[in-house]
Every structure is written in C-alpha cells, then in structure tokens.
Motif scaffolding. Structure first.
Motif, mmCIF file in Angstrom:
data_model
loop_
_atom_site.group_PDB
_atom_site.id
_atom_site.type_symbol
_atom_site.label_atom_id
_atom_site.label_comp_id
_atom_site.label_asym_id
_atom_site.label_seq_id
_atom_site.Cartn_x
_atom_site.Cartn_y
_atom_site.Cartn_z
ATOM 1 N N VAL A 498 0.970 -1.299 -0.048
ATOM 2 C CA VAL A 498 0.195 -0.133 -0.138
ATOM 3 C C VAL A 498 0.718 1.071 -0.575
ATOM 4 O O VAL A 498 2.060 1.195 0.745
ATOM 5 C CB VAL A 498 -1.013 -0.288 1.131
ATOM 6 C CG1 VAL A 498 0.168 -0.241 2.716
ATOM 7 C CG2 VAL A 498 -1.856 1.246 0.718
ATOM 8 N N GLN A 560 -5.389 -6.375 13.568
ATOM 9 C CA GLN A 560 -5.764 -6.567 12.238
ATOM 10 C C GLN A 560 -6.847 -7.767 12.623
ATOM 11 O O GLN A 560 -8.190 -8.849 12.928
ATOM 12 C CB GLN A 560 -5.840 -6.824 10.510
ATOM 13 C CG GLN A 560 -5.644 -5.334 10.274
ATOM 14 C CD GLN A 560 -5.155 -5.441 8.246
ATOM 15 O OE1 GLN A 560 -4.355 -5.705 8.563
ATOM 16 N NE2 GLN A 560 -6.652 -5.677 7.578
ATOM 17 N N VAL A 677 15.662 -9.534 -2.408
ATOM 18 C CA VAL A 677 16.662 -10.148 -3.956
ATOM 19 C C VAL A 677 17.532 -8.941 -4.464
ATOM 20 O O VAL A 677 16.368 -8.487 -5.681
ATOM 21 C CB VAL A 677 16.269 -11.589 -4.265
ATOM 22 C CG1 VAL A 677 17.289 -11.815 -5.100
ATOM 23 C CG2 VAL A 677 16.012 -12.773 -3.335
ATOM 24 N N GLY A 696 12.268 -9.618 -4.831
ATOM 25 C CA GLY A 696 12.854 -8.163 -4.606
ATOM 26 C C GLY A 696 13.867 -7.103 -5.542
ATOM 27 O O GLY A 696 12.900 -7.586 -7.429
ATOM 28 N N TRP A 697 14.562 -6.488 -6.153
ATOM 29 C CA TRP A 697 14.554 -5.610 -6.558
ATOM 30 C C TRP A 697 15.108 -6.241 -8.596
ATOM 31 O O TRP A 697 14.856 -6.089 -9.182
ATOM 32 C CB TRP A 697 15.136 -4.507 -6.477
ATOM 33 C CG TRP A 697 14.855 -3.821 -6.098
ATOM 34 C CD1 TRP A 697 13.182 -3.695 -5.306
ATOM 35 C CD2 TRP A 697 15.266 -2.907 -4.699
ATOM 36 N NE1 TRP A 697 13.318 -2.579 -4.309
ATOM 37 C CE2 TRP A 697 14.363 -1.878 -3.989
ATOM 38 C CE3 TRP A 697 17.179 -2.467 -4.728
ATOM 39 C CZ2 TRP A 697 14.947 -1.620 -2.414
ATOM 40 C CZ3 TRP A 697 17.047 -1.060 -3.477
ATOM 41 C CH2 TRP A 697 15.787 -0.914 -2.682
HETATM 42 P P1 C2E Z 1 6.808 -6.272 3.702
HETATM 43 O O1 C2E Z 1 6.257 -6.816 3.622
HETATM 44 O O2 C2E Z 1 7.958 -6.610 3.628
HETATM 45 O O3 C2E Z 1 7.326 -5.591 2.346
HETATM 46 C C1 C2E Z 1 8.400 -6.123 1.516
HETATM 47 C C2 C2E Z 1 9.192 -4.890 1.630
HETATM 48 O O4 C2E Z 1 10.244 -4.732 1.107
HETATM 49 C C3 C2E Z 1 9.081 -3.840 0.649
HETATM 50 O O5 C2E Z 1 8.993 -2.167 1.403
HETATM 51 C C4 C2E Z 1 9.386 -3.705 -0.912
HETATM 52 O O6 C2E Z 1 9.497 -2.614 -1.708
HETATM 53 C C5 C2E Z 1 10.616 -3.821 0.078
HETATM 54 N N1 C2E Z 1 11.896 -4.567 -0.680
HETATM 55 C C6 C2E Z 1 10.972 -5.333 -2.237
HETATM 56 N N2 C2E Z 1 11.721 -5.877 -2.863
HETATM 57 C C7 C2E Z 1 12.849 -5.579 -2.136
HETATM 58 C C8 C2E Z 1 14.858 -5.451 -2.132
HETATM 59 O O7 C2E Z 1 15.166 -6.401 -3.085
HETATM 60 N N3 C2E Z 1 15.315 -4.880 -2.107
HETATM 61 C C9 C2E Z 1 15.331 -3.897 -0.493
HETATM 62 N N4 C2E Z 1 15.632 -3.249 0.012
HETATM 63 N N5 C2E Z 1 13.489 -3.892 -0.792
HETATM 64 C C10 C2E Z 1 12.981 -4.022 -1.396
HETATM 65 P P2 C2E Z 1 6.933 -1.046 1.468
HETATM 66 O O8 C2E Z 1 6.606 -1.548 0.449
HETATM 67 O O9 C2E Z 1 8.167 -0.498 1.493
HETATM 68 O O10 C2E Z 1 6.780 -2.051 2.534
HETATM 69 C C11 C2E Z 1 7.107 -2.477 4.018
HETATM 70 C C12 C2E Z 1 6.247 -2.615 4.709
HETATM 71 O O11 C2E Z 1 4.760 -2.350 5.084
HETATM 72 C C13 C2E Z 1 6.169 -4.129 4.253
HETATM 73 O O12 C2E Z 1 6.913 -5.290 4.357
HETATM 74 C C14 C2E Z 1 4.807 -4.291 5.028
HETATM 75 O O13 C2E Z 1 5.506 -4.968 6.150
HETATM 76 C C15 C2E Z 1 5.095 -3.301 5.537
HETATM 77 N N6 C2E Z 1 2.944 -2.944 4.396
HETATM 78 C C16 C2E Z 1 2.893 -2.406 3.247
HETATM 79 N N7 C2E Z 1 2.047 -2.463 2.622
HETATM 80 C C17 C2E Z 1 1.081 -3.004 3.700
HETATM 81 C C18 C2E Z 1 -0.475 -3.122 3.958
HETATM 82 O O14 C2E Z 1 -1.443 -3.239 3.231
HETATM 83 N N8 C2E Z 1 -0.717 -3.519 5.356
HETATM 84 C C19 C2E Z 1 -0.089 -4.639 6.179
HETATM 85 N N9 C2E Z 1 -0.583 -4.333 7.541
HETATM 86 N N10 C2E Z 1 1.080 -3.327 6.349
HETATM 87 C C20 C2E Z 1 1.620 -2.948 4.621
#
Ligand code: C2E
Ligand code: MG
Ligand code: MG
Length: 720
Positions: A498, A560, A677, A696-697
């Motif tokens: 989100v 939730q 990754v 991952g990216w």
């Molecule tokens: P998450 O569930 O562990 O989501 C993965 C996060 O890692 C995402 O960050 C994504 O952009 C990031 N990511 C993906 N690939 C890579 C990579 O290769 N390297 C690095 N450094 N990062 C990568 P994002 O989108 O900022 O989300 C962060 C966290 O926020 C999520 O971690 C999740 O825990 C939470 N989140 C995101 N959307 C929702 C949602 O709709 N509901 C809830 N409850 N939490 C959410």
C-alpha cells in the motif's frame, strides 16, 4: 415648702394656745401636712428622687414617730432611730440634714403641741443621729467595698496561678519546641521538646547562647533571618527548614520566631516555636515523587519532564540553551502483541536501565514520557547529537528476557532551543516531527530538527487524524511486487503493497504510516480496503489468465488479527470478488503469530478453513520460534532480506543459517520465499540452496497493476 422660722417664732397651727403649750398628740392631718412639707423640701432641693406624693408616703411613718417623740420625752436615741429609717429609705443623710432641720424648726408645730425645749432637743438628736448614721453607713460601705476588692484580688490571684499552671503544662508537655531568649541571644527558657530537637536537656540550654545551640546544625537561611531579627530588621518570621541536632539527627522544622516587644525595649524577648514536620515532609515528598515518577521504570514521568522543561524556559534571561531527545521504540507494539504485556513491561524496565546508563554522563534528565516513549532533557546544545548516539548505541546489544533474545531499536527526534521556538509545545512538536522523520527514514536512527523542513511540519498525530478521510478520498493505492519462482523465473504471485498519495506531503511509503495506522486503530478499515482491492485485482488477473494461477499476497497487521470481524470480512470479500481462496495468501509477521500469546491462533484456524493460505513474513527479524512455526496452518515462509546481506564477519553465520532455515521450512512442509533479492548472485545462491521463490528488485520493483498485467501476459525469459 419649709418656712424658715426660728423655733421661738413658730406659729401654732392647730389647737395651739397662746402660751405655746399644745395638745399632747398630733392629728393625722398634721402629720400628713408635715410630711408633705418635708417631702416637698427634699424633692425641691434635689436631694431625694421621686414625686412629692411618693416621698410624703415614705416620710409619714417617720413624721409620726417624730410627733410621738415630741409628745413624750424621747431622749437622744430617737435621733439615731429617725436617721436609720431615712438611711434605709436610701436618702443621702448628709445632704438632707439641713433641710430636715429647717422643716422641723418651721413646721414641727403641725405634729403636736410641744414645748420649744423638747423640739430643740429633738432637732439636736435628729441632726446628730443623721450625722452619726451617715458616718456609720459610709464606713460600712467602705468596708464592704474593701471586702469586695479583697475578694476580687484573691480571685484574680487564683486565676493567674491557674493560667500560669496551664501555660506551664502546655509549655512542658507540648510536642512543639518552644524557646524564649533575650534579644542579645541568650536562652531564658526552653521546653523539653525544643531541648530534644536541639539534642540537649532544658537545663543544659538555660543561659547558653542560642547560636551555640542552633548554629552548628541550623540552615543558613534561618540563621541569617534570626540575625536580621536580632538586629531589629524584622519582628517576626516563619520558615520551613532542615535542622541537624547537636547529636547528629536531621529533621524538618516549621519555625516561627517572633520578637515580643515590651514598654521598655530592654525587656524585649524572642520566642521561637518549632514544629517537627519531618513525617509530613516525608509524606509530601513521597506523594510528590509518586506523582512525578513512572511506577514501572522508576524514571521521572512526563509531568516532571514538562515541569523541568517549563522551568528551563522560564529561567534566567538570556535563557540557557538546551535541547531534548524524544525517543520512541521501533515496533514495540509487536513485542506486546506477540509476547504479551508482561514481557513488554520487563523489556521496558531493561530499556530504561540501558538509557539511564547511556545518559548518566550527560547530566540530562531522562524520563519515560508514555508507553514506549522516552525523553532526555539536556542543558546546552553541543552534546545533543552525542547523547542521541549513545542512546541508540545502548539499545544495540540484544536483551535477554526469560532466556529469549529480543532486539530493540529506537527512533529519536532531536531538537534544541536555538533552532526551534523556545516554547514547550513548539519544542515537543518539533521533536515529534523529527522523530517521525527518523522513523520514516528507516528507524533505529535520530534526526535533528531542521527549521527549513517547514513543509514537512507534520506530526504523527496529524497523519492519524487524516487517515479516515484519506481513505474516503481514495488517497491510498496499491502496488504489486512479483514473487518469482526460482526454477523457471515465472511470476507465481504478487505482494500487494500500500502507498499513500498525500495531498501535501507527496507519496508516503508504508513505513511512514502503517505503524501510525496500527496505533490509532485505522489499520482495520485500511487493511480491509487493501484486502478487497487486492482480491478484486487478483480476480481480474485470474479471469483474464486462468492458467497462470497468479495469487496475491496481502499483508495483515496484528491489529487486524484481533478484529473480531476479520474472519467474516475475508469470507465475504472472497465471495463478493469471486476469487478462489487458494489464490489469496495472507502475510503475517513473525511477531504476530510466533509469540507467546494464543489469541490469533483461533482466528488463523478459522481463516485456514476458508482455504486461504498464510505466509510468515520477514522471518528471522523477530522471534524465529521454530517450534511454534510447525504448529501454524502456514504454507509459506518469507525469509527477511537481511539474511542475504553479507556484512563482513556475519558471512560464516549467515552462510550456515540460510540453508538451515530453508531445509527446516521444507521439512515442515512450507515453501520458502526469499525477500530483498537485489542481485543475480543472491538469486543464484538461493536457487542452489533449494529456495522456492524470490522477491526483490532483481526480479522487479513494486509496480502498478497494469504493469503486472503485462508481465503475466508476456512472461520475460528466465533470468537464469
Ligand atoms: P514487507 O511485507 O516485508 O514488504 C516488502 C518490502 O520490501 C516492501 O517495502 C518492498 O518494497 C521492499 N522490497 C522489495 N524488494 C526489495 C529489495 O530488493 N530490496 C529492498 N531493500 N527492499 C525491497 P514497502 O512497500 O516499503 O513496505 C514495507 C512494509 O510495509 C512491508 O514489508 C509490510 O510489512 C508493510 N506493508 C506494506 N503494505 C502493507 C499493507 O497493505 N498492510 C500492512 N499491514 N502492511 C503493509
Ligand atoms: Mg509482506
Ligand atoms: Mg516481508
């Protein structure tokens, strides 16, 4: 009216013969007329009060007696008798002598026929009687008065003695210390209580210099004011002070010292009353302490922190420069939710200990400002960054609670009075903004207030209040990040992530608002919206590419899981969006489901019954409770990206842990997805280790839904 005539000339009035010999007895009428004339003379002369008629009535019996006396030779005793009768009527004898004699001389003839000799003798006797009785009465009165005075003197003496005795009892038995001294500073008298306070006996202090007794242990302020009083600068003062007795006891006293002034200044003296308020002070101090300290950690609380802050701001001009660090533990909620409040409390106590140690050298005031928030107030601005560094560093070593290792980090907002408005509210708000920035920039760090960052003047509280209207206005949207199969490089599923397109702040990432949504309770409606939107999207993909079997992963926050409507909501959403439940994976963080609390397990079992699957998200960042992992209805383990980062020193450990986790997960029947990754070697290594999928990216950043649609429609050739 009396007629002034000599007895020789007295004219006979009735029955009087020419030779002056009258009848023997007075007629009643004669007595009455004589009485009337007598009364008139007395009343007119102003010597007797009353009307003539009244006085006549009073005098008649006396006149009758006079008539009798004239008729028979009565001797001198009659004079005394008549005078006594008149005195008994209350007539002033000395004042009525002249007029009475005059009336007798002039009008006695009315009383009886008489001879002049007898009349003279009678007048003489009456005059003498009046004088005598008057003097007797005066003497008696004087004696009576003397007696009364004597009685009064005796009574007042008794009174004085009683009062003195009472005062003495009071003086000796009261718990208040009382001392009387000369104005030159020598003790005249002191009671037992005062002696006990000073640490000596009443006898020992009599005649000694007050300063020798109170000087060694007296508070400097009391001594100064006492000296001022002796110098005549004031007549009285009252003060609360700590006193140390000659035998070394310390006590708090309420002292009242007065100079008692006499008519002659040489007789002035000084009275001191001391009340021991040590117990009251102790109670007061305890209440003060309890109101300003946190019961759990023993640290000063928000009240004391804000009081100190206000004190510094109200301090001397120009004001001292100072700053503060506002610290908030990162993800502390997950400890409480996952391991229970008891563990949370114990962790807070340990965190407080670390912070105490870390800030001890700074001379600052460390306080617990709320749940997992702490503050450090530091005088001077130069060391602020250093304090923030030390605070963060102190939290780095893991905490061991009940044999379990817990890692905690904190975000810190740093602000000082030079760059921020030196007002309590403004400083706290600036610190909150900086703290928020530290959180959004990755946590476990500090940010210093920057006045140029005005556009970002937003606090966490503001975001929380804006959340529901943002949801209604459609400011949230989803991006989807592919989860790629490591054997053929195909997109198996996508994770819905989100974002918030904020009208003022621009694009906000979940790290900047998910925690706020959790804390403010907005996570339930927000999470619900994410679930519904993701399911609609997944249904669309499923409808267009039925063979691709692309599932969607939706993050579910702890808040939730405790929502009683979650199960129904998921069921309804699947039904309404017509998405096969196998295509929905709910991502739950380790802390939510692998902790000690059993709450979510029932919900998970209910959800599992609908056919949805679970993924354990960010495995390895929290409790990594492998025993519990086996008991959950989960099907997928997502390994946190940190396991792939090869920091020097960690390599051998991570190299061993990663394969161990993958094989353990497989043995528990879970598929494994590696997160974060970023490079080909990482992907390669994971594939060789038998990891099922990766995200991952390297495989793709989070993307809008239409780009994912394109990816599914035209799968890119395998990256391997
Ligand atoms: P998450 O569930 O562990 O989501 C993965 C996060 O890692 C995402 O960050 C994504 O952009 C990031 N990511 C993906 N690939 C890579 C990579 O290769 N390297 C690095 N450094 N990062 C990568 P994002 O989108 O900022 O989300 C962060 C966290 O926020 C999520 O971690 C999740 O825990 C939470 N989140 C995101 N959307 C929702 C949602 O709709 N509901 C809830 N409850 N939490 C959410
Ligand atoms: Mg996730
Ligand atoms: Mg994750």
């Amino acid at each position: 009216m009396a007629v002034a005539v000599s007895p020789d000339q007295a004219a006979p009035s009735s029955g009087v013969t020419a030779d002056g010999v009258t009848a023997d007895r007075a007629t009643d009428d004669g007595v009455t007329r004589f009485s009337t004339l007598w009364a008139q003379t007395l009343v007119d002369g102003g010597t007797v009060a009353g009307t003539v008629a009244e006085v006549t009535g009073e005098l008649e019996p006396i006149a009758l007696r006079l008539a009798g006396a004239l008729a028979e030779d009565a001797g001198t005793a009659i004079g005394h008798e008549i005078a006594t009768a008149l005195a008994d009527l209350g007539y002033p004898l000395t004042e009525i002598v002249a007029s009475t004699v005059t009336v007798l001389l002039g009008d006695a003839v009315l009383l009886t026929g008489h001879d002049t000799g007898r009349l003279r003798a009678l007048i003489g006797a009456v005059a003498e009687g009046l004088a005598k009785v008057a003097s007797e009465r005066t003497l008696a009165e004087q004696e009576e008065r003397q007696q009364a005075t004597l009685t009064a003197v005796r009574a007042s003496e008794v009174n004085r003695r009683t009062t003195e005795a009472r005062f003495l009892a009071l003086f000796e038995q009261t718990a208040a210390g009382i001392g009387i001294a000369t104005t030159s500073g020598y003790v005249i008298e002191g009671n037992a209580a005062w002696a006990a306070m000073l640490g000596c006996t009443p006898e020992e202090m009599r005649g000694r210099k007050v300063m020798d007794l109170v000087g060694p242990g007296g508070s400097p302020e009391v001594l100064t004011r006492y000296r001022e009083m002796l110098a005549g600068e004031c007549d009285q003062f009252r003060i609360e002070a700590t006193h140390r007795s000659l035998d070394g006891r310390t006590m708090d006293l309420d002292l009242s010292i007065s100079r008692v002034r006499g008519d002659d200044p040489a007789q002035d003296f000084v009275v001191g009353v001391a009340i021991d308020i040590t117990e009251r002070k102790k109670l007061q101090n305890r209440l003060w302490y309890e109101a300003r300290h946190d019961a759990l950690t023993g640290l000063p609380n928000r009240t004391l922190f804000l009081e100190r802050l206000a004190g510094l701001l109200a301090g001397p001009r120009p004001p001292v420069q100072f700053g503060l660090c506002y610290l908030d533990l990162d993800s502390f909620k997950s400890v409480n939710d996952g391991l229970g409040h008891e563990v949370g409390d114990r962790l807070l106590i340990r965190v407080a200990d670390r912070l105490r140690e870390a800030t001890a050298g700074s001379g600052g005031l460390l306080a617990r400002l709320g749940g997992d928030e702490f503050g450090v107030l530091v005088e001077g601005c130069a060391t602020l960054n250093q304090v923030a560094d030390q605070v963060l560093a102190s939290l780095v070593p893991p905490f061991v609670i009940d044999g379990r290792e817990l890692t905690v980090s904190a975000s810190v907002g740093v602000v000082d009075t030079v760059t921020a408005t030196p007002e309590a509210d403004a400083l706290m708000q600036a610190a909150d903004i900086s703290l928020y920035l530290a959180k959004s920039r990755g946590r476990g760090r500090w940010e210093r207030h920057d006045p140029r960052r005005n556009a970002l003047q937003v606090t966490r509280a503001t975001l929380a209040t804006e959340m529901s209207s943002a949801l209604a206005r459609g400011e949230f949207f989803l991006e989807y990040q592919p989860l790629v199969s490591l054997d053929d490089g195909r997109v198996r599923r996508v994770e819905a992530l989100v974002r918030w397109r904020h009208p003022r702040l621009g694009l906000l990432q979940p790290d900047e608002f998910i925690e706020i949504a959790e804390e403010s309770g907005h996570i339930v409606p927000l999470g619900g919206w994410v679930l519904r939107t993701a399911c609609q999207q997944a249904h669309e993909w499923h409808h267009r590419f039925p063979d691709a079997e692309v599932g969607v992963n939706v993050n579910v926050a702890v808040g939730q899981l405790y929502d009683p409507h979650l199960l129904d909501y998921v069921r309804d959403t699947l039904e309404e969006t017509d998405l096969p439940s196998r295509l929905l994976h709910l991502e739950l963080t380790e802390s939510a489901v692998l902790g000690d609390t059993h709450g979510p397990l029932t919900v998970l079992t209910g959800l599992a019954a609908t056919g949805v699957r679970f993924a354990i998200d960010d495995f390895g960042t929290g409790y990594s409770n492998l025993v519990r992992l086996g008991r959950l209805p989960a099907c997928e383990l997502k390994i946190a990206g940190s396991f792939l980062q090869r920091t020097p020193g960690d390599e051998p450990v991570n190299d061993k842990i990663l394969p161990a986790i993958i094989s353990l997960a497989h043995s528990l029947g879970l598929t494994v997805t590696a997160e974060g990754v970023e490079t080909r070697p990482q992907a390669e290594r994971l594939r060789l280790l038998g990891c099922d999928a990766a995200q991952g990216w390297f495989f793709g950043r989070p993307l809008p839904s239409d780009e994912i649609t394109r990816l599914i429609a035209e799968p890119s050739p395998s990256v391997f």
